[in-house]
Design an enzyme around this catalytic site. Structure first.
Site, short mmCIF file in Angstrom:
data_model
loop_
_atom_site.label_atom_id
_atom_site.label_comp_id
_atom_site.label_asym_id
_atom_site.label_seq_id
_atom_site.Cartn_x
_atom_site.Cartn_y
_atom_site.Cartn_z
N GLU A 57 0.83 -1.22 0.00
CA GLU A 57 0.00 0.00 0.00
C GLU A 57 0.85 1.25 0.00
O GLU A 57 0.58 2.21 0.74
CB GLU A 57 -0.96 -0.01 1.19
CG GLU A 57 -1.91 -1.18 1.16
CD GLU A 57 -3.03 -1.11 2.21
OE1 GLU A 57 -3.00 -0.21 3.06
OE2 GLU A 57 -3.91 -1.98 2.16
N GLU A 82 -4.04 -9.12 0.60
CA GLU A 82 -4.46 -8.86 1.98
C GLU A 82 -5.98 -8.94 1.97
O GLU A 82 -6.63 -8.26 1.16
CB GLU A 82 -3.98 -7.48 2.39
CG GLU A 82 -3.64 -7.38 3.84
CD GLU A 82 -2.94 -6.08 4.17
OE1 GLU A 82 -1.81 -5.87 3.68
OE2 GLU A 82 -3.53 -5.27 4.87
C1 GAL Z 1 -4.06 -2.58 5.41
C2 GAL Z 1 -2.56 -2.51 5.71
C3 GAL Z 1 -2.20 -3.35 6.91
C4 GAL Z 1 -3.17 -3.09 8.01
C5 GAL Z 1 -4.54 -3.43 7.54
C6 GAL Z 1 -5.62 -3.32 8.57
O1 GAL Z 1 -4.47 -1.49 4.69
O2 GAL Z 1 -1.83 -2.95 4.62
O3 GAL Z 1 -0.90 -3.06 7.31
O4 GAL Z 1 -3.07 -1.75 8.34
O5 GAL Z 1 -4.87 -2.55 6.50
O6 GAL Z 1 -6.88 -3.61 7.99
#
Ligand code: GAL
Length: 829
Positions: free
Chosen positions: A440, A516
Site C-alpha cells: 500500500e 491482503e
Molecule cells: C491494510 C494494511 C495493513 C493493516 C490493515 C488493517 O491497509 O496494509 O498493514 O493496516 O490494512 O486492515
C-alpha cells in the site's frame, strides 16, 4: 541462508575457547560461527563514549540477545502518541492515536556492548559480524571505531570486521540503536531483537550469502541443480582454487557430487551444475529438503566449507490456469503476519515461531506473507522445514511517507541495498515463492510512483530472475489506471474482492492475488448482542464480537473473499489479515486507549484460536473435518433472549439442538449473502441454560459427527495444558501452557477473569504470559495475569539444566494446578 549454523553453532564466545588448534584438526576448522547471545551489557538512552573500549559499562543491565528492550513496558498512552489522519483507513481528519504502535517504550536510543574475544584470530583469517536485524538505525563499533551503519530495522546485514580486530586480544563490540517517534504503524520492537553472529573464516572463503542455487530443470527422472558460489580471496591467492560440492538428500545420502577448478570460471564465482536423480519434490505437504555442501580447496588445503540447504520444486503463474506448484494447480491459503511474537515482543525465538507455524498447519494454511518487511531468518528456515510458501515483503512505504519518520527518509539511499540483502539472504529457500516490493505504498498514486515500482522490480529480477514480484495495492483506481498494477509480475490487491473482475479485464497479467484480505475484527470468546453485521463497530468495553461479522470500512468479513476466490478462476488465493494478533494497530479502537494490540488475528495475541480459526479451518484443512459451535453457552440473565448460534464446519449440513430440542437443519449453499454459503447459522435461538449440540451430516445425508457446548457452573479449578511436554535444555526453548479456568465438570468458565499467579521450579524459568485481551495492561513478563474469557497462556523457558520443571498456577477461590515438563539434553550440536 542458514548454512553455517548447524555444524559449528556455539553459544557465545567463551574465554579460553580455542578456535584453531593446530595440525590435522585445523584443516577441519575452516569456518566458525558464534551466536553472540550471552553477556551483553545494555542501557537505554544515549551515552557519550559508550563506543570506547575503556568505557565502564559495569552498571549497565546484563542481557541476552535476542533482546527487545521495550517489551518489559510499562504500557502508557503517551508512548509514541500519534496525532495523525490515516489516509489508508479513509480518515477525514487527524485524531490522537494512543496504542497505534503498542503503547510500549521503544522510542529513543539504546546501547549494547560486549567483549569480543576471538582467541587465536590472526593473519590469514577474516571475521565478519552478521546481524539478522537490529531495531533500528544500527551503528556498529569495534574498539571504538565505527565499522558500519544499517538504518532499516528489519533487514539483515553484515560487516567485515577483520581490519578492526586486535589479533589475539580482547575487543569490544558496541552497537548504538535509535528508534524515532512516528516511524511505524505497528509495534516495531527495539534493540538487538534478532541474532548476532560472529563468523570467522580463512582469508580465502565463501562470503556471507555467497551461494545462489537454482533448479532450472525438474522432471520425474532428474533435477538439474545450478550452484553459483562466490569466493573472496586476497590478491594472488585465488589461482589454484577448487570447489567440491556434494548434494545430500534428506536422509544424508550423497546423491550428486562435482569438483570444479576456479580456472573453469570467471575467477570470482564458481558455477557448478549437478544432477539429482529421481528428485523428491518440496511442497507444503512434502517439505523435503536437500543440502549442497561445498568444500573450497586451495591446492590440497581445505579453506572453507559452506552448506546450502535447498528444495526442489517447480512453480508457475499461468494466465488462465493460476498458480501451479509441481504441476498441480492450487490457491494460496495464506495469512499475513507481523513479526512480533506477542508477549515476547519482537525478540525472535525459534520455539515461538515453530508453535505459530504448528498452529497454522492445524488451521490448514499453506502460505505466509511477511508483512510488511523482511522476516527473521529462523522463520524462513522453519517455513522450508514445515512446509509454508512465503511472500517475502520488503517495505511499507517508499518515497512518499505514511508516517512522519518512516522508511521514506532512507528510501533513496538504501532501497537498493535493502532489496539486495533481502534477496541474497533468502533466494535459496524453497519456501520463498514471491518477493513483494511494497505494501500500500502511497507512491501508487504519486507522480513517478510507477517508475519507482519498475526500478525496484528490476533490482529484484536482477538478483533473482526465478521468482515473480508482487506488491499489495489498495489504491485500485490509481494503480490500475496509471500502469503501476500492470507492470508488476503479479498484481496483489488488498481488500478488493468486489473489483477483481474489473482488474482482470483491465490488467494484462490474467491473474491476481488477494494479497491482503478480510480484516475482520474480533476478541476471542467475546460475543455482542444483538448480532449485527457491522462496519467500524465499537463497544464501550473496547472489544469486538466473535460472531465474525465486524470489519473495517475498507475491509470485509471472510465470506466475501471466499466467494470471490471460489467463483473467479483467475484468483490465486488469499492472504488473510492476519494469522495472529499483533502489538499495535488496535483498529477499530485506534483512538481508544487502553487498546494497544490488534483485533484482526485468526488467533489472539497469546496464540489461542478465536472462533474464526474454525471458519478458515473448515475451508482450508482438508486432512481432518471441522465442526465448531459458537457462542459459549453460559449466559446468566439472557434466559429467553435471542442468542444466535453459528456452526463453522467442513460438513455441508447440520442440525442444532438446544437442550435436546431441534432448532432445524441448516445447509450451506448459494445465496445472496455469502455468510450462508460458508457458515451454518441459527439466528433465532432463545437462550436457555443447558447445552447446545450440533449433529453434522455428510454429503450423502448421513449423520457423521457431533459437537456440544454446555453451560458452565461456577469456577472451580485451573487446568494446565502444554503444547509440548519435552523441551530442549538450551536456555531458549519454550513451552506454551494454556491455563483454563474450569467448573467442577471441566467446562471452560467463559467469562472468568480471575488473576492467575505462576511459579516455576526445577529446570526452567517463567518467561512470559499473555491472555489475548487487547486492552490488558498487565506486564507480559510478570508471573501473574487475569484470565481473559477464561483463558491465558504462560510461557516457560528452559535453562541449560536438564531434568524436570514444574509450572504451578494458583488463583483466588480456585483449586490450583501444577504441570510437569521435561528438559532434555540438546541433540545434534
Ligand atoms: C491494510 C494494511 C495493513 C493493516 C490493515 C488493517 O491497509 O496494509 O498493514 O493496516 O490494512 O486492515
Amino acid at each position: 541462508m542458514r548454512d553455517f549454523i548447524t555444524r559449528f553453532a556455539l553459544r557465545g564466545v567463551v574465554a579460553g575457547f580455542l578456535l584453531l588448534p593446530t595440525g590435522a584438526a585445523q584443516a577441519q576448522q575452516t569456518r566458525q560461527e558464534y551466536l553472540l547471545t550471552t553477556d551483553w551489557k545494555f542501557t537505554k538512552g544515549d551515552v557519550a563514549e559508550a563506543a570506547q573500549p575503556g568505557f565502564k559499562d559495569a552498571k549497565w543491565q546484563t542481557v541476552s540477545v535476542p533482546h527487545d528492550w521495550a517489551i518489559y513496558g510499562p504500557f502508557s498512552s503517551r508512548n509514541d502518541l500519534q496525532q495523525v489522519r490515516i489516509e489508508q483507513n479513509n480518515e477525514q481528519q487527524a485524531t490522537l492515536k494512543a496504542g497505534r504502535t503498542g503503547g510500549l517504550p521503544f522510542i529513543g536510543v539504546g546501547w549494547y556492548r560486549r567483549r569480543l574475544q576471538v582467541p587465536g584470530f590472526g593473519p590469514g583469517q577474516r571475521a565478519a559480524l552478521l546481524f539478522d536485524g537490529a531495531m533500528s538505525d544500527a551503528r556498529v563499533f569495534i574498539n571504538g571505531q565505527e565499522v558500519g551503519r544499517w538504518p532499516y530495522g528489519y533487514n539483515s546485514f553484515s560487516f567485515d570486521i577483520t581490519a578492526f580486530l586486535k589479533p589475539g586480544g580482547e575487543n569490544v563490540l558496541a552497537v548504538r540503536l535509535q528508534n524515532q517517534p512516528e516511524a511505524s504503524r505497528w509495534y516495531p520492537g527495539a534493540g538487538l531483537y534478532r541474532n548476532v553472529h560472529l563468523l570467522v573464516t580463512q582469508d580465502v572463503h565463501i562470503p556471507v550469502w555467497g551461494t545462489y542455487l537454482t533448479t532450472p530443470t525438474i522432471t520425474a527422472e532428474f533435477a538439474k541443480v545450478k550452484l553459483r558460489t562466490k569466493v573472496e580471496a586476497p590478491a594472488g591467492a585465488g589461482t589454484d582454487l577448487r570447489l567440491e560440492t556434494t548434494i545430500r538428500d534428506a536422509a544424508g545420502q550423497a546423491v550428486a557430487t562435482t569438483s570444479t577448478p576456479l580456472a573453469a570460471t570467471d575467477g570470482q564465482e564458481f558455477e557448478q551444475n549437478l544432477v539429482v536423480p529421481k528428485p523428491q519434490l518440496w511442497s507444503p505437504e512434502t517439505p523435503v529438503l536437500y543440502s549442497a555442501t561445498s568444500r573450497l580447496y586451495a591446492g590440497q588445503v581445505l579453506k572453507d566449507e559452506y552448506t546450502t540447504p535447498f528444495g526442489i520444486r517447480s512453480f508457475a503463474f499461468e494466465a488462465g490456469k493460476g498458480f501451479v506448484l509441481n504441476g498441480q494447480p492450487r490457491k494460496f491459503k495464506g495469512v499475513c503476519n507481523h513479526h512480533d511474537l506477542g508477549p515476547l515482543g519482537a525478540a525472535v525465538n525459534t520455539a515461538a515461531l515453530r508453535r505459530q507455524l504448528t498452529l497454522l498447519k492445524e488451521l490448514g494454511a499453506d502460505a505466509i506473507r511477511t508483512t510488511h518487511n523482511m522476516p527473521a531468518p529462523e522463520l524462513v528456515s522453519l517455513a522450508d522445514e514445515m512446509g509454508f510458501m512465503l511472500i517475502v515483503e520488503s517495505f511499507d512505504e517508499w518515497k512518499k511517507p505514511k508516517v512522519k519518520n518512516g522508511y521514506s527518509q532512507y528510501f533513496d539511499e538504501w532501497a537498493e541495498k535493502d532489496l539486495v540483502n533481502m534477496v541474497h539472504r533468502d533466494r535459496n529457500h524453497p519456501s520463498v515463492i514471491l518477493w513483494s516490493i511494497g505494501n500500500e505504498v502511497p507512491d501508487q498514486w504519486a507522480p513517478g510512483g510507477t517508475k519507482i515500482a519498475k526500478r525496484l522490480q528490476d533490482i529484484v529480477h536482477r538478483q533473482d530472475p526465478t521468482r515473480p514480484v508482487t506488491a499489495g495495492m489498495d489504491q485500485f483506481d490509481a494503480a490500475v489506471n496509471n500502469g503501476f498494477a500492470a507492470l508488476l509480475d503479479l498484481p496483489g490487491f488488498n481488500y478488493k474482492p468486489h473489483r477483481y473482475p474489473e482488474a482482470q479485464t483491465k490488467l494484462p497479467q490474467g491473474l491476481l492475488l488477494g494479497s491482503e484480505t478480510a480484516s475482520t475484527v474480533s476478541s476471542r470468546g467475546v460475543y455482542k448482542f444483538p448480532v449485527v453485521t457491522g462496519k467500524d463497530q465499537k463497544y464501550s468495553d473496547n472489544q469486538s464480537s466473535s460472531y465474525d461479522l465486524e470489519y473495517c470500512n475498507w475491509s470485509q468479513t471472510p465470506d466475501e473473499e471466499f466467494a470471490a476466490q471460489d467463483d473467479l478462476p483467475y484468483t490465486l488465493g488469499e492472504f488473510v489479515w492476519t494469522g495472529f494478533d499483533y502489538l499495535g494497530e488496535p483498529t477499530p479502537y485506534d483512538e481508544k486507549w487502553p487498546s494497544h494490540s490488534s483485533y484482526f488475528g485468526i488467533l489472539d495475541l497469546a496464540g489461542i484460536p478465536k472462533d474464526r480459526f474454525y471458519l478458515y479451518r473448515s475451508r482450508w484443512n482438508t486432512a481432518s473435518p471441522t465442526l465448531h459451535l459458537l457462542p459459549h453457552w453460559t449466559w446468566p440473565g439472557r434466559e429467553g433472549q435471542t442468542t444466535p448460534v453459528f456452526c463453522y464446519t467442513s460438513y455441508p449440513e447440520a442440525e442444532l439442538f438446544v437442550n435436546g430440542k431441534s432448532q432445524g437443519r441448516q445447509r450451506k449453499g448459494p445465496s445472496d449473502k455469502p455468510q450462508t454459503r460458508y457458515r451454518l447459522m441459527w439466528n433465532e435461538v432463545k437462550y436457555a441454560p443447558g447445552s447446545i449440540k450440533v449433529v453434522a451430516y455428510d454429503a450423502q445425508g448421513k449423520a457423521v459427527a457431533e459437537e456440544e457446548v454446555k453451560t458452565a457452573g461456577k469456577p472451580d479449578h485451573i487446568r494446565l495444558v502444554a503444547d509440548r511436554t519435552t523441551l530442549t535444555a538450551d536456555g531458549q526453548d519454550l513451552a506454551f501452557v494454556t491455563a483454563r479456568v474450569e467448573d467442577a465438570q471441566g467446562n471452560l468458565c467463559p467469562e472468568a477473569t480471575t488473576q492467575l499467579q505462576f511459579s516455576v521450579s526445577g529446570a526452567g524459568r517463567f518467561r512470559a504470559v499473555a491472555n489475548g485481551d487487547p486492552t490488558n495492561l498487565e506486564l507480559f513478563h510478570q508471573p501473574r495475569m487475569q484470565a481473559f474469557q477464561g483463558m491465558l497462556v504462560a510461557l516457560v523457558q528452559t535453562t541449560d539444566r536438564t531434568g524436570e520443571l514444574q509450572l504451578k498456577a494458583t488463583g483466588k477461590n480456585l483449586k490450583g494446578a501444577t504441570i510437569r515438563l521435561q528438559a532434555a539434553k540438546p541433540t545434534g550440536k
